[in-house]
Write a protein that holds these residues in place. Structure first.
Motif, PDB file in Angstrom:
ATOM      1  N   PHE A   1       2.255   4.286   2.494  1.00  0.00           N
ATOM      2  CA  PHE A   1       3.367   3.420   2.078  1.00  0.00           C
ATOM      3  C   PHE A   1       2.835   2.553   0.947  1.00  0.00           C
ATOM      4  O   PHE A   1       2.538   1.376   1.125  1.00  0.00           O
ATOM      5  N   ASN A   2       2.688   3.128  -0.232  1.00  0.00           N
ATOM      6  CA  ASN A   2       2.075   2.438  -1.358  1.00  0.00           C
ATOM      7  C   ASN A   2       3.069   1.546  -2.082  1.00  0.00           C
ATOM      8  O   ASN A   2       4.230   1.907  -2.269  1.00  0.00           O
ATOM      9  N   LEU A   3       2.573   0.423  -2.512  1.00  0.00           N
ATOM     10  CA  LEU A   3       3.385  -0.575  -3.218  1.00  0.00           C
ATOM     11  C   LEU A   3       3.181  -0.407  -4.711  1.00  0.00           C
ATOM     12  O   LEU A   3       2.048  -0.228  -5.175  1.00  0.00           O
ATOM     13  N   ARG A   4       4.285  -0.510  -5.474  1.00  0.00           N
ATOM     14  CA  ARG A   4       4.185  -0.321  -6.920  1.00  0.00           C
ATOM     15  C   ARG A   4       5.014  -1.365  -7.655  1.00  0.00           C
ATOM     16  O   ARG A   4       6.007  -1.887  -7.142  1.00  0.00           O
ATOM     17  N   LYS A   5       4.558  -1.637  -8.881  1.00  0.00           N
ATOM     18  CA  LYS A   5       5.356  -2.447  -9.798  1.00  0.00           C
ATOM     19  C   LYS A   5       4.991  -1.997 -11.200  1.00  0.00           C
ATOM     20  O   LYS A   5       3.797  -1.938 -11.533  1.00  0.00           O
ATOM     21  N   PRO A   6       5.961  -1.668 -12.027  1.00  0.00           N
ATOM     22  CA  PRO A   6       5.652  -1.090 -13.346  1.00  0.00           C
ATOM     23  C   PRO A   6       4.982  -2.049 -14.307  1.00  0.00           C
ATOM     24  O   PRO A   6       4.184  -1.632 -15.144  1.00  0.00           O
ATOM     25  N   SER A   7       5.281  -3.342 -14.196  1.00  0.00           N
ATOM     26  CA  SER A   7       4.726  -4.300 -15.140  1.00  0.00           C
ATOM     27  C   SER A   7       4.538  -5.642 -14.431  1.00  0.00           C
ATOM     28  O   SER A   7       5.512  -6.322 -14.103  1.00  0.00           O
ATOM     29  N   VAL A   8       3.289  -5.998 -14.173  1.00  0.00           N
ATOM     30  CA  VAL A   8       3.031  -7.224 -13.401  1.00  0.00           C
ATOM     31  C   VAL A   8       3.054  -8.454 -14.298  1.00  0.00           C
ATOM     32  O   VAL A   8       2.852  -8.396 -15.511  1.00  0.00           O
ATOM     33  N   GLN A   9       3.299  -9.594 -13.625  1.00  0.00           N
ATOM     34  CA  GLN A   9       3.318 -10.883 -14.315  1.00  0.00           C
ATOM     35  C   GLN A   9       2.266 -11.782 -13.687  1.00  0.00           C
ATOM     36  O   GLN A   9       1.835 -11.563 -12.552  1.00  0.00           O
ATOM     37  N   TRP A  10       1.878 -12.819 -14.415  1.00  0.00           N
ATOM     38  CA  TRP A  10       0.889 -13.756 -13.905  1.00  0.00           C
ATOM     39  C   TRP A  10       1.323 -14.319 -12.540  1.00  0.00           C
ATOM     40  O   TRP A  10       0.507 -14.534 -11.648  1.00  0.00           O
ATOM     41  N   SER A  11       2.641 -14.509 -12.364  1.00  0.00           N
ATOM     42  CA  SER A  11       3.165 -15.079 -11.120  1.00  0.00           C
ATOM     43  C   SER A  11       3.044 -14.124  -9.923  1.00  0.00           C
ATOM     44  O   SER A  11       3.346 -14.506  -8.797  1.00  0.00           O
ATOM     45  N   ASP A  12       2.619 -12.899 -10.160  1.00  0.00           N
ATOM     46  CA  ASP A  12       2.416 -11.957  -9.055  1.00  0.00           C
ATOM     47  C   ASP A  12       1.053 -12.144  -8.389  1.00  0.00           C
ATOM     48  O   ASP A  12       0.746 -11.457  -7.400  1.00  0.00           O
ATOM     49  N   THR A  13       0.242 -13.047  -8.915  1.00  0.00           N
ATOM     50  CA  THR A  13      -1.043 -13.346  -8.287  1.00  0.00           C
ATOM     51  C   THR A  13      -0.804 -13.825  -6.863  1.00  0.00           C
ATOM     52  O   THR A  13      -0.089 -14.799  -6.632  1.00  0.00           O
ATOM     53  N   ALA A  14      -1.377 -13.112  -5.902  1.00  0.00           N
ATOM     54  CA  ALA A  14      -1.099 -13.397  -4.490  1.00  0.00           C
ATOM     55  C   ALA A  14      -1.916 -12.450  -3.613  1.00  0.00           C
ATOM     56  O   ALA A  14      -2.617 -11.569  -4.104  1.00  0.00           O
ATOM     57  N   GLU A  15      -1.783 -12.644  -2.310  1.00  0.00           N
ATOM     58  CA  GLU A  15      -2.367 -11.736  -1.322  1.00  0.00           C
ATOM     59  C   GLU A  15      -1.237 -10.855  -0.802  1.00  0.00           C
ATOM     60  O   GLU A  15      -0.164 -11.357  -0.444  1.00  0.00           O
ATOM     61  N   TYR A  16      -1.485  -9.556  -0.781  1.00  0.00           N
ATOM     62  CA  TYR A  16      -0.456  -8.602  -0.363  1.00  0.00           C
ATOM     63  C   TYR A  16      -0.896  -7.907   0.915  1.00  0.00           C
ATOM     64  O   TYR A  16      -2.011  -7.398   1.017  1.00  0.00           O
ATOM     65  N   PHE A  17       0.003  -7.878   1.902  1.00  0.00           N
ATOM     66  CA  PHE A  17      -0.298  -7.286   3.194  1.00  0.00           C
ATOM     67  C   PHE A  17       0.680  -6.161   3.505  1.00  0.00           C
ATOM     68  O   PHE A  17       1.899  -6.345   3.417  1.00  0.00           O
ATOM     69  N   CYS A  18       0.115  -5.046   3.908  1.00  0.00           N
ATOM     70  CA  CYS A  18       0.916  -3.939   4.415  1.00  0.00           C
ATOM     71  C   CYS A  18       0.965  -4.069   5.937  1.00  0.00           C
ATOM     72  O   CYS A  18      -0.031  -4.464   6.564  1.00  0.00           O
ATOM     73  N   ALA A  19       2.110  -3.784   6.543  1.00  0.00           N
ATOM     74  CA  ALA A  19       2.229  -3.917   7.994  1.00  0.00           C
ATOM     75  C   ALA A  19       3.068  -2.782   8.556  1.00  0.00           C
ATOM     76  O   ALA A  19       3.982  -2.273   7.901  1.00  0.00           O
ATOM     77  N   VAL A  20       2.747  -2.418   9.788  1.00  0.00           N
ATOM     78  CA  VAL A  20       3.433  -1.318  10.463  1.00  0.00           C
ATOM     79  C   VAL A  20       3.912  -1.779  11.826  1.00  0.00           C
ATOM     80  O   VAL A  20       3.203  -2.500  12.533  1.00  0.00           O
ATOM     81  N   ASP A  21       5.094  -1.318  12.184  1.00  0.00           N
ATOM     82  CA  ASP A  21       5.681  -1.642  13.472  1.00  0.00           C
ATOM     83  C   ASP A  21       6.067  -0.330  14.126  1.00  0.00           C
ATOM     84  O   ASP A  21       6.929   0.367  13.615  1.00  0.00           O
ATOM     85  N   SER A  22       5.429  -0.004  15.231  1.00  0.00           N
ATOM     86  CA  SER A  22       5.719   1.266  15.884  1.00  0.00           C
ATOM     87  C   SER A  22       6.489   1.104  17.176  1.00  0.00           C
ATOM     88  O   SER A  22       6.758   2.069  17.862  1.00  0.00           O
ATOM     89  N   GLY A  23       6.852  -0.140  17.513  1.00  0.00           N
ATOM     90  CA  GLY A  23       7.509  -0.344  18.800  1.00  0.00           C
ATOM     91  C   GLY A  23       8.836  -1.050  18.706  1.00  0.00           C
ATOM     92  O   GLY A  23       9.285  -1.630  19.677  1.00  0.00           O
ATOM     93  N   GLY A  24       9.448  -1.034  17.569  1.00  0.00           N
ATOM     94  CA  GLY A  24      10.737  -1.686  17.427  1.00  0.00           C
ATOM     95  C   GLY A  24      10.635  -3.197  17.502  1.00  0.00           C
ATOM     96  O   GLY A  24      11.608  -3.883  17.771  1.00  0.00           O
ATOM     97  N   GLY A  25       9.437  -3.728  17.273  1.00  0.00           N
ATOM     98  CA  GLY A  25       9.290  -5.177  17.263  1.00  0.00           C
ATOM     99  C   GLY A  25       8.523  -5.702  18.448  1.00  0.00           C
ATOM    100  O   GLY A  25       7.746  -6.640  18.322  1.00  0.00           O
ATOM    101  N   ALA A  26       8.703  -5.102  19.595  1.00  0.00           N
ATOM    102  CA  ALA A  26       8.076  -5.619  20.810  1.00  0.00           C
ATOM    103  C   ALA A  26       6.564  -5.481  20.776  1.00  0.00           C
ATOM    104  O   ALA A  26       5.858  -6.273  21.390  1.00  0.00           O
ATOM    105  N   ASP A  27       6.060  -4.476  20.070  1.00  0.00           N
ATOM    106  CA  ASP A  27       4.615  -4.263  20.004  1.00  0.00           C
ATOM    107  C   ASP A  27       3.960  -5.100  18.925  1.00  0.00           C
ATOM    108  O   ASP A  27       2.745  -5.064  18.763  1.00  0.00           O
ATOM    109  N   GLY A  28       4.730  -5.816  18.163  1.00  0.00           N
ATOM    110  CA  GLY A  28       4.166  -6.621  17.105  1.00  0.00           C
ATOM    111  C   GLY A  28       3.816  -5.798  15.882  1.00  0.00           C
ATOM    112  O   GLY A  28       3.775  -4.571  15.911  1.00  0.00           O
ATOM    113  N   LEU A  29       3.595  -6.498  14.801  1.00  0.00           N
ATOM    114  CA  LEU A  29       3.184  -5.850  13.564  1.00  0.00           C
ATOM    115  C   LEU A  29       1.675  -5.679  13.558  1.00  0.00           C
ATOM    116  O   LEU A  29       0.941  -6.582  13.967  1.00  0.00           O
TER     117      LEU A  29
END
Lengths: 111, 114
Positions: B74-102
């Motif tokens: 599940f790769n994240l893309r952006k064609p043209s980044v800006q200085w304001s995109d400086t941040a920490e990015y987290f990928c998360a998965v939920d396999s239990g409909g929410g009850a199992d947590g991310l």
């Protein structure tokens, strides 16, 4: 619509003490989850509540507990604090089986 | 147990460069997938989500992600980044409909140089 709110935002406790953190979900959200964020372990799931029932719990010791009230507000409690419990504790709320929205967190420091 | 792997822990790009952040998960069943962003001094914000349907999902601020089931990615893309995109990015998965947590990846610290 107001976001998820958490109180207090910062807390300093001593080893052996206990602490209670509070979370108010987005209006209408009945599911509340708690996470611990540390530099070493990242974001880890603590537990999830829905309609006052804990539906699941992550891999944390029994010192970590929580509850949810009839208005969906939730609290988590950590007893007998250890230095390793220092972390950012995040609360997230959601509609049933929908995306979770996070609060600003409570920064807990254990000395 | 579910695990999520983010390939790059630190990425430095210049403004206007294209961005792709990798994310792979381990669970073979039905999953819900998310990208969250944490800007400096701010709390985690939902960037985009995938539950079902079109595997190419669009999020806020020009970000998009593609779900490739055969690659558990599940790769994240952006064609043209800006200085304001400086941040920490987290990928998360939920396999239990929410009850199992991310289950979160370790995060990617993205720095955009002006």
């Amino acid at each position: 619509k107001a976001g998820v709110t958490q109180t207090p935002r910062y807390l300093i406790k001593t080893r052996g003490q206990q602490v209670t953190l509070s979370c108010s979900p987005i209006s209408g959200h009945r599911s509340v989850s708690w996470y611990q964020q540390t530099p070493g372990q990242g974001l880890q799931f603590l537990f999830e509540y829905f309609s006052e029932t804990q539906r699941n719990k992550g891999n944390f010791p029994g010192r970590f507990s929580g509850r949810q009230f009839s208005n969906s507000r939730s609290e988590m409690n950590v007893s007998t604090l250890e230095l390793g419990d220092s972390a950012l504790y995040l609360c997230a709320s959601s509609l049933v089986d929908q995306a979770q929205y996070f609060g600003p967190g409570t920064r807990l420091t254990v000395t | 147990a579910q695990s999520v792997s983010q390939h790059n822990h630190h990425v430095i790009l210049s403004e206007a460069a294209s961005l792709e952040l990798g994310c792979n998960y381990s669970y073979g069943g039905t999953v819900n997938l998310f990208w969250y962003v944490q800007y400096p001094g701010q709390h985690l914000q939902l960037l985009l989500k995938y539950f079902s349907g079109d595997p190419l999902v669009k999020g806020i601020k020009g970000f998009e992600a593609e779900f490739i089931k055969s690659k558990f990615s599940f790769n994240l893309r952006k064609p043209s980044v800006q200085w304001s995109d400086t941040a920490e990015y987290f990928c998360a998965v939920d396999s239990g409909g929410g009850a199992d947590g991310l289950t979160f990846g370790k995060g990617t610290h993205l720095i955009i140089q002006p």
